[in-house]
Design a protein around this motif. Structure first.
Motif, mmCIF file in Angstrom:
data_model
loop_
_atom_site.group_PDB
_atom_site.id
_atom_site.type_symbol
_atom_site.label_atom_id
_atom_site.label_comp_id
_atom_site.label_asym_id
_atom_site.label_seq_id
_atom_site.Cartn_x
_atom_site.Cartn_y
_atom_site.Cartn_z
ATOM 1 N N GLU A 4 24.413 -15.759 9.164
ATOM 2 C CA GLU A 4 24.279 -16.249 7.783
ATOM 3 C C GLU A 4 23.701 -17.659 7.819
ATOM 4 O O GLU A 4 23.772 -18.332 8.846
ATOM 5 C CB GLU A 4 25.658 -16.274 7.109
ATOM 6 C CG GLU A 4 26.636 -17.199 7.834
ATOM 7 C CD GLU A 4 28.055 -17.171 7.291
ATOM 8 O OE1 GLU A 4 28.270 -16.559 6.234
ATOM 9 O OE2 GLU A 4 28.933 -17.777 7.928
ATOM 10 N N THR A 37 32.386 -16.843 11.089
ATOM 11 C CA THR A 37 31.279 -15.996 11.537
ATOM 12 C C THR A 37 31.099 -16.116 13.048
ATOM 13 O O THR A 37 30.834 -15.122 13.742
ATOM 14 C CB THR A 37 29.985 -16.378 10.808
ATOM 15 O OG1 THR A 37 30.174 -16.170 9.404
ATOM 16 C CG2 THR A 37 28.806 -15.544 11.274
ATOM 17 N N PRO A 51 26.036 -21.143 9.394
ATOM 18 C CA PRO A 51 27.160 -20.249 9.701
ATOM 19 C C PRO A 51 28.512 -20.953 9.768
ATOM 20 O O PRO A 51 28.627 -22.100 10.200
ATOM 21 C CB PRO A 51 26.782 -19.668 11.070
ATOM 22 C CG PRO A 51 25.766 -20.599 11.632
ATOM 23 C CD PRO A 51 25.042 -21.190 10.466
#
Length: 375
Positions: free
Chosen positions: A70, A77, A73
């Protein structure tokens, strides 16, 4: 006082359009048999991950994929990614994407090798030894993470970005294929491109290596960092607007990919400074991309630093295409800031914290967190 310097980069750098096809063979040549690709589902959709996977056909290296990456992060994650790694048991990790995915791959490499949580390794030189070998494949032209010693995560609870700094985090192989950046949308091109410029300018205007004293992750500027930073600044100045406005222009994409890698070489040796220190809390709270936050802050920090970096700023103005012949040293230095502001405006980088929905009552907190970052 330190009066020597050492230059670090990735162990091997392969650059050129189409070199993504060589990743499988390169990985095999290094003796790896199982590789975990760390990426995100957007890049699965663009075909970039498929191009990496295709390179492994017939080379005898098993490939797994974590596609939960993502932007910026989070610690959570990183922990999810390392769980996938522990289940797959790779002997190398391949970061495919922008700086966020490459940094996530570095975190996986640390946690897989040494255990613990990401917070155990924040700061400089907290990684106790070699990590899982890292291969980096950038799909944006900006962060320079493919050659750097840093990995940045976001502490969502405390609303700040935090970095690990260790030469153990430098990739064993960096594969820079400018064709992979052709799918970047304009905003990503702008944000990552201005980030490359920030890296080069902060490295070029850092303290000199013999003034640094005890280094905290960086050595200050020295001849090699000056050389690669100058080249990076010139390349950004003459190519970023074209790459932003003509996304299929491969020559501009190639030049920006090179600028990003050179910027990474420059900052990861000489250092980044106040722009990055201010961006970590601001970006963590306002959820902007690292590049957008850095690009917003750059001219203001340049104005603050100008009294002690006039000569360097005059050179930056020239590298960015401003004619400084006949100008006084002061006017030439100011011209550098104008050049950055013009470039920032042309590619749509926000110019005020309020443009990111920041509020005046947040500023003191940003400042306090920034001052706690020692570089």
């Amino acid at each position: 006082m330190s009066n020597n310097w050492t230059f670090h980069s990735a162990g091997q750098l392969i650059f050129g359009s189409g070199v993504v096809a060589d990743i499988g063979e390169l990985t095999k040549r290094h003796g790896f048999r199982k590789a975990l690709v760390v990426t995100d589902n957007v890049l699965v959709g663009t075909g970039a991950v498929g191009a990496v996977q295709n390179s492994f056909e017939g080379v005898g290296v098993e490939v797994g994929v974590f596609d939960g990456g993502e932007p910026e992060p989070s610690l959570q994650t990183a922990e999810a990614a390392v769980e996938v790694a522990r289940s797959f048991q790779p002997d190398a990790v391949i970061g495919v994407g922008g700086g966020s995915n490459m940094d996530l791959a570095k975190c996986v490499a640390v946690l897989y090798a040494h255990g613990g949580s990401p917070a155990d390794y924040f700061g400089y030189d907290k990684v106790p030894g070699p990590v899982l070998p890292i291969v980096c494949v950038p799909t944006t032209a900006g962060t320079g993470s493919e050659v750097s010693h840093s990995a940045v995560l976001t502490d969502t609870d405390n609303e700040i970005k935090i970095s690990m700094l260790s030469n153990f985090l430098r990739p064993v192989v960096a594969v820079v294929d400018p064709q992979l950046t052709l799918s970047c949308p304009p905003k990503v091109t702008a944000d990552s491109g201005i980030d490359a410029l920030v890296h080069a300018i902060e490295a070029y205007t850092a303290k000199d290596f013999d003034e640094m004293g005890e280094p905290l992750g960086y050595q200050g500027r020295f001849p090699i960092t000056d050389s690669v930073a100058e080249k990076a600044i010139r390349l950004v100045g003459s190519n970023l607007i074209t790459a932003y406005k003509e996304p299929d222009n491969l020559e501009a994409r190639e030049n920006m990919a090179l600028a990003a890698t050179l910027g990474g070489m420059a900052f990861s040796n000489a250092g980044v400074a106040l722009v990055h220190a201010l961006e970590y809390p601001m970006g963590g709270a306002l959820h902007c991309s690292h590049g957008a936050g850095n690009g917003l802050l750059l001219p203001y920090v340049m104005r603050f630093n100008l009294p002690v970096r006039k000569e360097a700023f005059g050179r930056i103005a020239s590298l960015l295409g401003h004619d400084v012949d006949g100008l006084s040293i002061d006017d030439a230095a100011h011209s550098a800031i104008e050049a950055v502001e013009d470039l920032r405006h042309e590619i749509g980088i926000p110019e005020r914290i309020r443009d990111l929905d920041g509020r005046e009552d947040q500023l003191r907190g940003f400042a306090e967190k920034a001052f706690a970052l020692d570089r």
